[in-house]
Write an enzyme that holds these catalytic residues in place. Structure first.
Site: not given
Length: 517
Positions: A382, A283, A377, A14
């Site tokens: 991220s 992961r 991911r 944002g």
């Protein structure tokens, strides 16, 4: 008159979108239920990926992209991924210029660490508090535009619903949580940057303030959710206050080792089973290996006692403090018991390469969107995906909305009442159980039956996640089925789309875009 943009969410995605739009002269309404300082992004620890190659490893954006696509198990858009990795180095340098105090090498270059699934050191970091430092820099950058009157902050405002004319977004309806009053904001563009779905679960490292309510309301309105079955479990977490606390991958990136006791001695199972990457396997693999040991009643230990004191002081001081405060363990002196916990949602609102949803003038970026990560991911991607994605979404919105007049809005249809606490506890219980590290069709079906009668948009979204996992009858990345343990590219090398038409949820599968050029 300036064009108006509404941004829902004030984390990294944002803030990045707000800076981009304000820089182009747009009037930005930055709306969030909590101030930026309490956004999920603050909790990110390990670092942000970029092929800076400051340490002579012959790294490149193409190799970063290849590692990202490999981890995604074929489900990430290669065009979007390669555009992101190509932009990463310049983006990190811009962040440094904004004042992010990245760790530096002796000759003043940005220091890099290893992260899972990558053979190159390409994760820039600021101790073990990278998210906090990135957020501090971007909050400060946005304040400049607030002072100029270009960005208007609406803290303590919950998103109620979209203003729209059919599949055309015309703004957003919000409610002030301090006085209960609602307001409608017409806009030429709306960007959703509301974060992940952590509030639907209890076995999570994320903020429960990321309730998933925004995504749930958009799903109820008819926006598709993509790849909802792909939920990343971080391999190393500890119990804390009824949820999970992250023990950052930075610990293993700096040399931490995983072991279980075997015949009275430590067995470093990851190093033996995966000699090439060892404790830094992707992961999904590491989480499953730890999960199997935990299911067998064994304790998995993360051991950092062999690291030099200087590493703790310069690179892991925040992690040392957190483990001591919340886990009662001094990781400099003794190993810490770990288990997997939900950490990131690869799926989310469906968007294309330019962050457009299927509704005109509505965009999404960050963890609430499905872009960049596919089935799994890479750690460090991220933060990159949030900042780059927020910028990309804003650029697309600016281009497509620059000639659009401010739309007129009618009376919005208010969403159904919020799920009561007892219902939310029931929803979390069933989603925790059914959408674990390893799933089965029988447990997924049982969970669907158990939540079918729960009212509101959140259980509807929960059903979409369960149906997406039920429909994908294979094992790929973070989605692992005990009853379908093999990967099936013939049937499932495709993006899952869940759609609600006002009566029922349907699933479809869309081919992954092919690489251009």
């Amino acid at each position: 008159m300036s064009q108006q943009m509404v941004i829902i969410g004030a984390g990294l995605a944002g803030l990045s979108a707000a800076c981009t739009a304000a820089r182009q002269g747009w009037q930005v309404w930055l709306c969030s239920s909590l101030p930026s300082e309490r956004a999920q992004s603050v909790m990110a620890e390990g670092g942000i990926n970029a092929a800076l190659d400051t340490q002579g490893q012959e790294d490149s954006p193409a190799r970063h992209g290849a590692d990202t696509l490999r981890a995604a198990c074929g489900l990430a858009d290669p065009n979007a991924v390669l555009a992101m990795t190509a932009a990463a180095s310049a983006l990190v340098e811009e962040l440094a210029d904004l004042g992010v105090p990245f760790n530096r090498t002796a000759d003043g270059q940005i220091d890099l660490r290893y992260f899972g699934g990558q053979k190159k050191k390409r994760t820039a970091f600021s101790q073990s508090d990278t998210g906090k430092q990135l957020m501090t820099a971007l909050i400060d950058a946005v304040r400049r535009y607030e002072a100029e009157g270009t960005v208007h902050r609406l803290n303590h405002h919950d998103f109620l619903t979209l203003l729209h004319d059919g599949p055309v977004c015309t703004g957003a309806s919000l409610r002030d949580t301090w006085n209960g009053e609602s307001c409608d904001l017409p806009a030429q563009a709306v960007i959703i940057a509301s974060g992940g779905l952590h509030g639907l679960f209890s076995c999570t490292t994320g903020s429960l303030a990321d309730t998933g309510a925004v995504t749930a309301e958009l799903f109820r309105l008819g926006l598709p959710v993509a790849n909802g079955e792909f939920i990343q479990y971080h391999p190393t977490t500890i119990a804390s206050n009824g949820k999970r606390m992250l023990v950052s991958e930075a610990a293993r990136g700096e040399g931490g080792r995983l072991w279980v006791k075997k015949q009275g001695r430590p067995w470093y199972f990851m190093e033996e089973k995966y000699p090439e990457l060892g404790n830094l396997m992707p992961r999904d693999v590491t989480a499953r290996e730890i999960w199997y040991h935990c299911q067998a009643g064994e304790t998995v230990w993360l051991d950092l006692t062999g690291l030099e004191e200087d590493i703790f002081f310069r690179k892991l001081s925040g992690l040392v403090a957190d483990c001591l405060l919340y886990g009662g363990v001094d990781i400099r002196c003794q190993p810490i018991a770990v288990a997997p916990g939900i950490h990131y949602f690869m799926g989310g609102l469906y968007v294309d390469e330019w962050h457009r949803t299927p509704w005109k003038h509505l965009y999404a970026a960050g963890e609430c969107a499905c872009q960049y990560h596919g089935a799994n991911r890479l750690g460090g991607n991220s933060l990159l995906g949030a900042i780059y994605g927020g910028r990309k979404a804003a650029c697309t919105a600016i281009e497509e909305g620059k000639e659009r007049p401010l739309p007129r809005t009618g009376q919005p249809e208010l969403p159904p009442a919020a799920l009561p606490p007892a219902g939310l506890a029931c929803l979390r219980q069933h989603l925790d159980r059914a959408l674990g590290v390893v799933r089965s069709g029988a447990v997924l079906a049982q969970a669907l039956d158990s939540i079918a009668a729960l009212p509101g948009a959140l259980p509807l979204l929960g059903q979409a996640l369960l149906q997406s996992a039920q429909g994908r009858q294979e094992s790929r990345g973070a989605h692992w089925r005990s009853d379908f343990p093999h990967r099936d590219d013939d049937r499932f090398l495709r993006t899952t789309l869940a759609l609600y038409d006002g009566r029922r949820i349907t699933l479809s599968y869309r081919p992954v875009p092919e690489k251009r050029g």
